[in-house]
Scaffold this motif. Structure first.
Motif, PDB file in Angstrom:
ATOM      1  N   ALA A  12      10.631  13.823 -35.485  1.00 30.43           N
ATOM      2  CA  ALA A  12      11.276  12.782 -34.679  1.00 30.43           C
ATOM      3  C   ALA A  12      12.706  13.203 -34.399  1.00 30.43           C
ATOM      4  CB  ALA A  12      11.258  11.454 -35.423  1.00 30.43           C
ATOM      5  N   GLU A  13      13.228  12.693 -33.291  1.00 31.42           N
ATOM      6  CA  GLU A  13      14.642  12.909 -32.979  1.00 31.42           C
ATOM      7  C   GLU A  13      15.168  11.671 -32.277  1.00 31.42           C
ATOM      8  OE1 GLU A  13      14.572  15.350 -28.780  1.00 31.42           O
ATOM      9  OE2 GLU A  13      14.452  16.516 -30.626  1.00 31.42           O
ATOM     10  N   TYR A  14      16.469  11.472 -32.377  1.00 37.44           N
ATOM     11  CA  TYR A  14      17.095  10.276 -31.825  1.00 37.44           C
ATOM     12  C   TYR A  14      18.282  10.675 -30.967  1.00 37.44           C
ATOM     13  CZ  TYR A  14      19.027   5.608 -31.498  1.00 37.44           C
ATOM     14  OH  TYR A  14      19.496   4.404 -31.024  1.00 37.44           O
ATOM     15  N   THR A  20      17.217   6.428 -27.429  1.00 34.73           N
ATOM     16  CA  THR A  20      15.804   6.780 -27.347  1.00 34.73           C
ATOM     17  C   THR A  20      15.368   7.515 -28.607  1.00 34.73           C
ATOM     18  OG1 THR A  20      16.334   8.789 -26.112  1.00 34.73           O
ATOM     19  CG2 THR A  20      15.674   6.872 -24.825  1.00 34.73           C
ATOM     20  N   LEU A  21      14.180   7.190 -29.034  1.00 33.46           N
ATOM     21  CA  LEU A  21      13.556   7.815 -30.191  1.00 33.46           C
ATOM     22  C   LEU A  21      12.359   8.607 -29.681  1.00 33.46           C
ATOM     23  CD1 LEU A  21      13.037   8.169 -33.250  1.00 33.46           C
ATOM     24  CD2 LEU A  21      11.780   5.992 -33.151  1.00 33.46           C
ATOM     25  N   ARG A  22      12.341   9.891 -29.977  1.00 34.20           N
ATOM     26  CA  ARG A  22      11.216  10.750 -29.592  1.00 34.20           C
ATOM     27  C   ARG A  22      10.420  11.070 -30.851  1.00 34.20           C
ATOM     28  NH1 ARG A  22      15.387  11.986 -26.468  1.00 34.20           N
ATOM     29  NH2 ARG A  22      15.035  12.122 -24.218  1.00 34.20           N
ATOM     30  N   ILE A  23       9.120  10.877 -30.753  1.00 38.16           N
ATOM     31  CA  ILE A  23       8.244  11.116 -31.897  1.00 38.16           C
ATOM     32  C   ILE A  23       7.099  12.023 -31.473  1.00 38.16           C
ATOM     33  CG2 ILE A  23       6.655  10.068 -33.553  1.00 38.16           C
ATOM     34  CD1 ILE A  23       8.411   7.622 -33.605  1.00 38.16           C
ATOM     35  N   TRP A  24       6.831  13.034 -32.303  1.00 35.94           N
ATOM     36  CA  TRP A  24       5.689  13.916 -32.148  1.00 35.94           C
ATOM     37  C   TRP A  24       4.692  13.561 -33.250  1.00 35.94           C
ATOM     38  CZ3 TRP A  24      10.566  15.094 -30.909  1.00 35.94           C
ATOM     39  CH2 TRP A  24      10.808  15.804 -29.735  1.00 35.94           C
ATOM     40  N   PHE A  25       3.491  13.180 -32.848  1.00 35.28           N
ATOM     41  CA  PHE A  25       2.462  12.790 -33.808  1.00 35.28           C
ATOM     42  C   PHE A  25       1.590  13.982 -34.179  1.00 35.28           C
ATOM     43  CE2 PHE A  25       3.654   8.905 -31.637  1.00 35.28           C
ATOM     44  CZ  PHE A  25       3.824   8.029 -32.700  1.00 35.28           C
ATOM     45  N   VAL A  26       1.060  13.961 -35.376  1.00 35.00           N
ATOM     46  CA  VAL A  26       0.229  15.054 -35.860  1.00 35.00           C
ATOM     47  C   VAL A  26      -1.011  15.215 -34.980  1.00 35.00           C
ATOM     48  CG1 VAL A  26      -1.208  15.820 -37.794  1.00 35.00           C
ATOM     49  CG2 VAL A  26       1.066  14.862 -38.229  1.00 35.00           C
ATOM     50  N   GLU A  27      -1.688  14.121 -34.671  1.00 36.38           N
ATOM     51  CA  GLU A  27      -2.949  14.220 -33.943  1.00 36.38           C
ATOM     52  C   GLU A  27      -2.805  14.267 -32.427  1.00 36.38           C
ATOM     53  OE1 GLU A  27      -6.137  11.726 -35.129  1.00 36.38           O
ATOM     54  OE2 GLU A  27      -5.728  12.003 -37.250  1.00 36.38           O
ATOM     55  N   THR A  28      -1.843  13.566 -31.870  1.00 36.32           N
ATOM     56  CA  THR A  28      -1.771  13.442 -30.412  1.00 36.32           C
ATOM     57  C   THR A  28      -0.606  14.182 -29.779  1.00 36.32           C
ATOM     58  OG1 THR A  28      -0.565  11.353 -30.617  1.00 36.32           O
ATOM     59  CG2 THR A  28      -2.960  11.221 -30.383  1.00 36.32           C
ATOM     60  N   ASP A  36      15.414   2.000 -26.140  1.00 43.04           N
ATOM     61  CA  ASP A  36      16.245   0.917 -26.690  1.00 43.04           C
ATOM     62  C   ASP A  36      15.983   0.666 -28.175  1.00 43.04           C
ATOM     63  OD1 ASP A  36      17.468   0.447 -24.168  1.00 43.04           O
ATOM     64  OD2 ASP A  36      15.688  -0.685 -23.564  1.00 43.04           O
ATOM     65  N   VAL A  37      15.814   1.743 -28.909  1.00 38.99           N
ATOM     66  CA  VAL A  37      15.572   1.654 -30.358  1.00 38.99           C
ATOM     67  C   VAL A  37      16.913   1.753 -31.082  1.00 38.99           C
ATOM     68  CG1 VAL A  37      14.437   2.743 -32.323  1.00 38.99           C
ATOM     69  CG2 VAL A  37      13.315   2.736 -30.081  1.00 38.99           C
ATOM     70  N   PRO A  38      17.230   0.802 -31.948  1.00 40.24           N
ATOM     71  CA  PRO A  38      18.474   0.900 -32.724  1.00 40.24           C
ATOM     72  C   PRO A  38      18.436   2.114 -33.662  1.00 40.24           C
ATOM     73  CG  PRO A  38      17.591  -1.324 -32.822  1.00 40.24           C
ATOM     74  CD  PRO A  38      16.531  -0.459 -32.195  1.00 40.24           C
ATOM     75  N   ARG A  39      19.576   2.775 -33.811  1.00 39.92           N
ATOM     76  CA  ARG A  39      19.662   3.964 -34.670  1.00 39.92           C
ATOM     77  C   ARG A  39      19.195   3.685 -36.093  1.00 39.92           C
ATOM     78  NH1 ARG A  39      20.948   8.841 -34.876  1.00 39.92           N
ATOM     79  NH2 ARG A  39      22.006   9.928 -36.533  1.00 39.92           N
TER      80      ARG A  39
END
Length: 68
Positions: A12-14, A20-28, A36-39
């Motif tokens: 993940a990175e912010y 913005t929060l970027r997430i890489w999932f294991v399966e997808t 608009d995600v709070p830190r």
């Protein structure tokens, strides 16, 4: 950018400027971009014992998301 030893989330990175929060999932893969995600939620995700459970309880379905 933190990498995790999670069965659900690979990394993940912010971005403070855009909240913005970027997430890489294991399966997808990813990145899935959550807007608009709070830190503090990113920090708590990084500290959570279960990344997947924290994501499901506090982020999933609560923020607009752009998918790959």
């Amino acid at each position: 950018m933190p990498s995790f030893t999670s069965t659900a989330i690979r990394r993940a990175e912010y971005d403070d400027r855009t909240e913005t929060l970027r997430i890489w999932f294991v399966e997808t893969g990813g990145p899935y971009v959550y807007h608009d995600v709070p830190r503090r939620l990113f920090e708590r995700l990084c500290d959570a014992a279960s990344k997947g459970r924290y994501f499901n309880d506090h982020i999933r379905d609560r923020f607009d998301v752009s998918v790959p």
